[in-house]
Structure formats: structure tokens, C-alpha cells
Design an enzyme around this catalytic site. Structure first.
Site: not given
Length: 329
Positions: A140, A267, A295
Site C-alpha cells: 500500500s 481493490d 486491498h
């Protein structure tokens, strides 16, 4: 001699449909913490970061992980990757960004999505330890920062890391923040703000006048928070300037080190339309987009599921770039 590392194609389990469920469920099955050894490094600007280590064999490679927003070595993906690294007998280290190790950092600044200078300092210091191979993974926010570093370094990155991987990276920070401002996605923004705002309040008490706390307290979205706190603390003119200068997506054409770019089409943090087109990526970048996974989720197996596919996939990618002299040990 251990067998080569491989990972099957990912397929989300039928009992866990949708990107939201696949994002949230791993929090419930994250498993125990690895047996970390903590090491503190003083930074060049007289701050500090804490690194949590897994010890491997004397001549084993090292995997370094950069976590996501408000993550740490305790995050579910960090736990599972470090357990997998330990089983392989490799060295592993999770870099806790400034203020993410359970203790406030010393300076007004903290960490952000485009902090490639911090990535550079850390990776060069790890590379100097002489591992036969150094592999870097970012998740991320950490994935975006790592990709930005890879692009800025170009061909020189291969002299520091043997291969890299970015998972669920918000390559277009403006698009990601727009996605987190609508519908059910707002629950993720509220989750982050529950820790970000108190941390900003604590910083303001230690460094008065650095943060507009009226705007910080009123932040209803991550963009509001970034505009009031993240941008001014890190030298940006505002959220738009921060997103434009920190997004790794526009820079990917400059990446030359072998890099896996792993994403799920569902996501909720970044729409699939914001992902780069394969034909526009350099040969060094392998874009792998799975239909499901959420995600940083990628749950597999029968109920209650496992979150072992992702570390298997990362280590299989890294194994491909293992030096021949140690590849089959």
C-alpha cells in the site's frame, strides 16, 4: 536442499465474495506475531526508526518490508510474510516508519507516501550489511514509496536490491483518495482517521504551531487530513501538491530493477481504471492483476481461510532473482 519456490494463480474463495470482505477478513485471521528482534536506527536528521527482525542463516538473503498507512510489523501481511521468511531460513525485517513502532518519533515530521529519501537511506544501509541478495517489498503506502524510489534510482537500484515487489500500491494518490471518499469506502478513511487525528494532536502538543488543529480535528476524509497535516509537515503546498509529487504511477517507466506490481481488480482503495496499461510498462515491471483479493487481502482456502498466498507469491518472485550460488540451498 530446499525446493524452488512457486505460488499458484490466485483465486478468491467463493465463500468470501467482494473486495470489501476480502480486505477486512484478514484482520480476523492474522495469526500470531513472529519472534521479532527489535533494532533502533538513528536517522541522519536525528530522529529514529525501529526495525523488527527475523534471523536467518548466515549466508541467506534478506527480505525487507515497508508497511502501509498506519501499519507496522504487527500488520497481518507483515506477520504472514515474516513467518514465511523464517520457514525458508532467510533473514527478514519489517521497517516501522517513523511513529509506527509504538513510540512517537522525535521530530514534527512523520512518514508519507512519497518518502523515497527515507527508503533510499534504509535500503543502502541494509545493502551495506553484505547479504547475498536483498529483496524489497512494499505494501500500500509503502509500496508506492518503494516504487517511487525504484523509478528515481533507475538502473542503479539493481546495485542495491536484487528484486522488488509492490502490493496494492495507490499509484495515483488523488484517485485513491477520491475512491475512499465515497460509499462504503468511507469506513476505511474513518478507520485511519481514528489514529491519525490523535497522533496529530499529540504532535501539536509537542510542537506547538506546526499543525492547524481546527482543520485536523474537522477532517472528514484522508484528503482533508493530508491537506491540513501531512502536506505542511512534509514540505508540500497542500494535498494536491502532495499527491502530484508523490504518486509513483507516472514514474513507472523509469523502473529498471525486476519488480512485481501486484494488485486486485476489486481493490476498494484504487479503481482498476487507475492501474497502468501493461504495454506502457518497462520490461522490468511485471504487472499482475487478479480478479479478486481486495486491498492487501488475497485470502485463500476453505473457511475460515488463510492469508498465506501473498507471502508465497512474493517469495516465489524473489526466488527467481536469487543468485545462482545460493538459489538451491
Amino acid at each position: 536442499m530446499k525446493p524452488p519456490l512457486t505460488a499458484p494463480h490466485y483465486r478468491a474463495p467463493a465463500w468470501l465474495p467482494g473486495g470489501h470482505a476480502q480486505t477486512i477478513w484478514p484482520l480476523l485471521i492474522k495469526g500470531p506475531l513472529p519472534r521479532y528482534r527489535r533494532e533502533r536506527w538513528d536517522t541522519p536528521d536525528e530522529d529514529f526508526i525501529d526495525l523488527d527482525w527475523i534471523a536467518g542463516a548466515a549466508d541467506a538473503p534478506c527480505v525487507v518490508l515497508f508497511h502501509g498507512l498506519e501499519g507496522s510489523s504487527c500488520s497481518h501481511y507483515a506477520r504472514r510474510l515474516m513467518h514465511a521468511v523464517a520457514r525458508r531460513g532467510w533473514h527478514g525485517v519489517v521497517v516501522n516508519f517513523r511513529g509506527c513502532s509504538g513510540e512517537p518519533n522525535r521530530l514534527p515530521r512523520a512518514y508519507h507516501s512519497g518518502d523515497s529519501a527515507e527508503i533510499d537511506w534504509i535500503l543502502r544501509r541494509l545493502q551495506a550489511r553484505g547479504y547475498p541478495a536483498l529483496f524489497a517489498a512494499g505494501v500500500s503506502l509503502g509500496g508506492n514509496a518503494l516504487l517511487k524510489w525504484l523509478a528515481e534510482q533507475g538502473s542503479q537500484a539493481s546495485g542495491i536490491v536484487s528484486a522488488a515487489a509492490a502490493v496494492s500500491a495507490p499509484l495515483d494518490l488523488a484517485a485513491a483518495n477520491t475512491a475512499l471518499c465515497s460509499g462504503f469506502n468511507r469506513i476505511y478513511a474513518r478507520h485511519f482517521l481514528r489514529t491519525l487525528i490523535p497522533a496529530a494532536m499529540a504532535k501539536e502538543r509537542r510542537f506547538p504551531g506546526r499543525i492547524d488543529m481546527h482543520r485536523a480535528r474537522a477532517a472528514g476524509s484522508l484528503r482533508d487530513f493530508d491537506d491540513a497535516v501531512t502536506a505542511p509537515l512534509h514540505g508540500f503546498l497542500g494535498a494536491d501538491d502532495y499527491y502530484a509529487k508523490s504518486s509513483a504511477g507516472p514514474l513507472l517507466g523509469a523502473v529498471r530493477a525486476p519488480t512485481l506490481l501486484l494488485h486486485a481488480a476489486n481493490d476498494p482503495f484504487l479503481p482498476a481504471s487507475a492501474l497502468p496499461r501493461r504495454e506502457r510498462l518497462p520490461a522490468a515491471v511485471l504487472l499482475e492483476v487478479h480478479a479478486g483479493g481486495g486491498h492487501v487481502g488475497f485470502v485463500d482456502g476453505a473457511l475460515p481461510g488463510r492469508i498465506d498466498w501473498l507471502p508465497q507469491r512474493l517469495l516465489a518472485h524473489f526466488f527467481t532473482y536469487m543468485p545462482v550460488s545460493i538459489g538451491m540451498r
